[in-house]
Every structure is written in structure tokens, then in C-alpha cells.
Design an enzyme around this catalytic site. Structure first.
Site, PDB file in Angstrom:
ATOM      1  N   ASP A 286      -2.972   2.349  -6.200  1.00 42.25           N
ATOM      2  CA  ASP A 286      -1.868   2.392  -5.234  1.00 42.25           C
ATOM      3  C   ASP A 286      -1.806   1.174  -4.304  1.00 42.25           C
ATOM      4  O   ASP A 286      -1.193   1.233  -3.251  1.00 42.25           O
ATOM      5  CB  ASP A 286      -1.962   3.673  -4.397  1.00 42.25           C
ATOM      6  CG  ASP A 286      -3.164   3.665  -3.468  1.00 42.25           C
ATOM      7  OD1 ASP A 286      -4.134   2.971  -3.773  1.00 42.25           O
ATOM      8  OD2 ASP A 286      -3.127   4.358  -2.440  1.00 42.25           O
ATOM      9  N   GLU A 287      -2.431   0.085  -4.684  1.00 37.21           N
ATOM     10  CA  GLU A 287      -2.409  -1.120  -3.842  1.00 37.21           C
ATOM     11  C   GLU A 287      -2.239  -2.371  -4.688  1.00 37.21           C
ATOM     12  O   GLU A 287      -2.881  -2.506  -5.725  1.00 37.21           O
ATOM     13  CB  GLU A 287      -3.739  -1.275  -3.093  1.00 37.21           C
ATOM     14  CG  GLU A 287      -3.889  -0.406  -1.876  1.00 37.21           C
ATOM     15  CD  GLU A 287      -5.208  -0.666  -1.183  1.00 37.21           C
ATOM     16  OE1 GLU A 287      -5.594  -1.835  -1.031  1.00 37.21           O
ATOM     17  OE2 GLU A 287      -5.863   0.323  -0.826  1.00 37.21           O
TER      18      GLU A 287
ATOM     19  N   ASP B 122       0.859  -1.180   0.000  1.00 39.09           N
ATOM     20  CA  ASP B 122       0.000   0.000   0.000  1.00 39.09           C
ATOM     21  C   ASP B 122       0.904   1.242   0.000  1.00 39.09           C
ATOM     22  O   ASP B 122       1.728   1.404   0.899  1.00 39.09           O
ATOM     23  CB  ASP B 122      -0.849  -0.041   1.269  1.00 39.09           C
ATOM     24  CG  ASP B 122      -1.999   0.961   1.230  1.00 39.09           C
ATOM     25  OD1 ASP B 122      -3.011   0.707   1.881  1.00 39.09           O
ATOM     26  OD2 ASP B 122      -1.860   1.994   0.557  1.00 39.09           O
TER      27      ASP B 122
END
Length: 395
Positions: free
Chosen positions: A106-107, A4
Site C-alpha cells: 500500500d505504499e 500511502d
DNA sequence: TCTGGGGTCCTAGGACCC
DNA sequence: TCTGGGGTCCTAGGACCC
């Protein structure tokens, strides 16, 4: 492994600015990334750690953030920059495993079961964490466990730039004392209902009667109980998954009224949605139009098409029809257009009624698409929507 | 200048079929 | 003998995620 990016939009924009000659690192001051307030899109999308200390939260209006911290710096960010850094991260992770699920910009989830060689998961995670920081210039949190849910919960522990484990034998110690709202998939509607049942922590939920939860919440009740107990059998989805629907929506700079004006917006949206559909080489079967009134009341109508399509005109005409039957004269804040039930274009049968007009429209779309690819999306537009162009923004 | 945009999945009710 | 029991498909609305 769940990875993350810490304060993704803000961190990425910060390092992009530094790379482009700015001296100030917006990660080191109270700063936020926000939408355009003049276009009524003024909400907080990301915040620096110092902004967080003022109590600023993601999703709240920027004016509210300013009240909490009057000299907060607001930046609008750039989606292209985010995409670029997201790809850089993905490419680095590919050196460790090709079983990567891009859960969002973003993960990522990484299935490391077959990729550890002679090292431990901890060692791999530490190498990744360090390399991302040194080679890409931003930090990540990494969660380690035996399933996706636990790994995701772990990466949410103390930030930034940290690695946490949350194995089944650690659930009781590390997860059960957390407020129940911290559990993945428990949002702002479920939490008050659970609190009413005297469920305050994840542990309370884990020990609650499963059948009662199912009676009250249905499938979601079973899911939340399993998550609270650390149960998740889902796989890391690393193969390409085509989209199931494509939609665009816009909050208008000013509320508008009247079918004519709304139709103009719909045409702009239809052009963009169908353009994206064609770029995926897909066609859709269902058109859905959504409206939000100035009082924040949402409603939508949808209808099946006679044949699957990716034509701008087909989609626009159906959308227009839907709008006409649902619109009762309200003052409208937001308009959305979605094409649903998608499938690959090459898998679809050629319609029996694939007449000259359809072929003509396909040819027209194809030509317009080529121009857009070559000269930019806004290089050519329909006369029928020239008025609406300035009122809405599309990425 | 008050509250984004793009997705996925689930539920409930109604139409329709045999 | 007032009005069964399956099933599928469609639609509207809502919860949740980042």
C-alpha cells in the site's frame, strides 16, 4: 512523491464489500480487519478512523481491541482483494511516471524529477489524489519532498486524503517537534534507549553528537542522525528486484510437541516455500528453520546446502536435519522455514552430482506444480502431511 | 480464543586461511 | 621471550519495516 493508502486493508475491503452488494460502509463505523482468532492469529491488521478514536492500534490482539470498544466489528479481509486494488493504484500511477518503487502493498515512491512537464509537483499530486478517490474509490496521503525519507515522513502527517510537503527548509518547523519514535526506522527497542539519553524529539536527535550515536548504535546511529536531519541519498528503486529469501511460517492452532508432528509441519512449509521458489524460477543455497515456543522464545538454525536447489525433497530433508539438531522437546507455537541466498536458476551451474534421483525429484515437482496451477494449490498433497493440513493455513 | 506473516539488513563470535 | 595480524565465510540472534 510518497503515496500511502489510508487504512489500506480496511478501505479496500470496504469498497469491495460495497461493490458486492453490501450496504454498510465499514469505513464509517468502528471496525477492524483482523486475523483468525480461532487459529491464534487474532491481531488487528487495520482499523477504521472511528476504531482509532477508541484507542485501538494496529498489531494489538483483537480481544484487547474489544475491551476498548465492545461493539467493534471485526472482519477478516481477503489478501486477493488487497492485491487487486494495489495493482489498480500502481497502474494509475504509471500514467505519471514509470519510476515507481512499490515499497509495500500500500505504499509507493515516485521519482518525479523528469516527469513534471509544465506543472508543479503540487499540481500533479493533487491530480493523483483526486483521481484515486474518484476512479478507484479510496483515499491516499501524498508526501512531497526532495528525498524519499522526507516524502515518507510528510505523507504520515494529518490524514486522510491529504497532501503535505516537507522540504529541507521545513524540517525544523514540521518534523523536529515530533516524538523521536515517529522517525522512520526508530522502533520500540531504540526509543527507550534514546529517551535515556534525554532524546525525546526528532529535533533532540538531530542536534545530538553524531559520534556518540555511532559509538552507541553503530551504523544504525549514523542512519538515525541523518534521518533526523533529513538526509537520505537513496534512490527510487523502480527496476524489478528479485527476492533474496523466501519464507513461510505458521502459528499452530495448538502448541505441539515431538519431532514427528513438527516434521509434518515442516513438510507442508517445504512444499509451499519450494513451490514459490520454482515459480520465481530461482534456487536457494541456505535453509533456515525457526521455532517459537509457547513462551514466545524464538530460535533458529540454518545450514548451507551442497548445491543450490528448489526441490521440495532437498529442502525438506535439510530442514528436518536442522530441526533434529535444534529441538530439545519444547512446546512449539510457531514453525518457520526460509530458503536464503537465492539466485536465478538459469545462472546456476548444473551440479556434477546431478544424478538420476535429482532429475526424478525435479520431474516430480514439475508435475505437481502443473497440477497445482491447473486445479489449485490444495488439489494435490503428500500423504506424509495429511494430518497437519488442517492445523495450518497458507495463502 | 493473548501476542500474524513476509521480508531486509546488521552484528558478534567462531572457524579457518595465509 | 607464553600465544600477531590480516582476511573471508558461516551461523545465531535481533532490529526494523509494512
Amino acid at each position: 512523491m510518497h503515496i500511502d493508502v489510508n487504512n489500506a486493508f480496511l478501505s479496500w475491503y470496504a469498497i469491495w464489500r460495497l461493490k458486492n452488494g453490501e450496504r454498510e460502509d465499514i469505513r464509517e463505523i468502528p471496525a477492524i480487519i483482523g486475523g483468525d482468532e480461532t487459529k491464534r492469529a487474532g491481531i488487528v491488521l487495520a482499523k477504521s478512523n472511528l476504531a482509532k478514536k477508541f484507542g485501538i492500534v494496529t498489531g494489538e490482539p483483537i480481544y484487547q481491541a474489544r475491551k476498548k470498544c465492545p461493539n467493534i466489528k471485526v472482519f477478516q479481509g481477503d489478501y486477493k482483494v488487497y492485491k487487486d486494488y494495489s495493482n489498480k493504484l500502481y497502474n494509475l500511477l504509471l500514467e505519471y511516471t514509470d519510476k515507481i518503487e512499490r515499497f509495500s502493498i500500500d505504499e509507493c515512491f515516485l521519482d518525479m524529477t523528469e516527469y513534471l512537464m509544465n506543472s508543479t509537483l503540487q499540481e500533479k499530486a493533487n491530480e493523483i489524489r483526486k483521481r484515486v478517490n474518484e476512479e478507484l474509490g479510496f483515499t491516499v496521503n501524498i508526501g512531497l519532498s526532495s528525498n524519499k525519507l522526507l516524502a515518507k515522513m510528510a505523507s504520515d502527517f494529518e490524514k486522510p486524503n491529504k497532501i503535505h510537503t516537507l522540504y529541507p527548509n521545513e524540517i525544523e518547523n514540521k518534523m523536529w517537534s515530533l516524538p523521536v519514535g515517529e522517525l522512520f526506522m526508530l522502533g520500540r527497542k531504540s526509543v527507550p534507549k534514546l529517551n535515556n539519553l534525554h532524546i525525546k524529539t526528532i529535533g533532540d536527535l538531530a542536534k545530538f553528537d553524531l559520534n556518540k550515536l555511532i559509538k552507541i548504535f553503530g551504523k544504525h546511529g549514523k542512519l538515525m542522525w541523518e534521518y533526523a536531519n533529513g538526509i537520505d541519498l537513496s534512490e527510487v528503486i523502480y527496476k524489478y528486484e528479485p527476492p533474496k529469501s523466501i519464507s513461510n511460517s505458521t502459528t499452530l492452532a495448538k502448541d505441539i510437541e515431538g519431532l514427528d508432528k513438527l516434521n509434518e509441519i515442516l513438510l507442508t512449509l517445504a512444499e509451499f516455500v519450494s513451490y514459490r521458489l520454482r515459480r520465481y524460477n530461482m534456487v536457494g543455497k541456505v535453509v533456515n528453520v525457526g521455532l517459537r515456543t509457547n513462551e514466545f522464545k524464538d530460535f533458529s538454525h540454518q545450514k548451507k546446502l551442497d548445491t543450490t536447489t528448489s526441490n521440495t525433497k532437498d529442502i525438506y530433508l535439510k530442514a528436518k536435519e536442522l530441526l533434529k539438531e535444534m529441538y530439545k522437546g519444547e512446546s512449539i507455537r510457531l514453525v518457520s522455514l526460509k530458503v536464503d541466498n537465492l539466485c536465478d536458476k538459469c545462472q546456476t551451474q548444473i551440479s556434477l552430482f546431478d544424478d538420476e534421483e535429482t532429475k526424478k525429484q525435479e520431474k516430480l515437482d514439475e508435475t505437481l506444480d502443473k497440477l497445482k496451477e491447473k486445479f489449485g494449490y490444495t488439489s494435490i498433497t503428500r500423504a506424509g502431511k495429511l494430518g497437519s493440513e488442517k492445523q495450518i493455513k497458507l495463502k
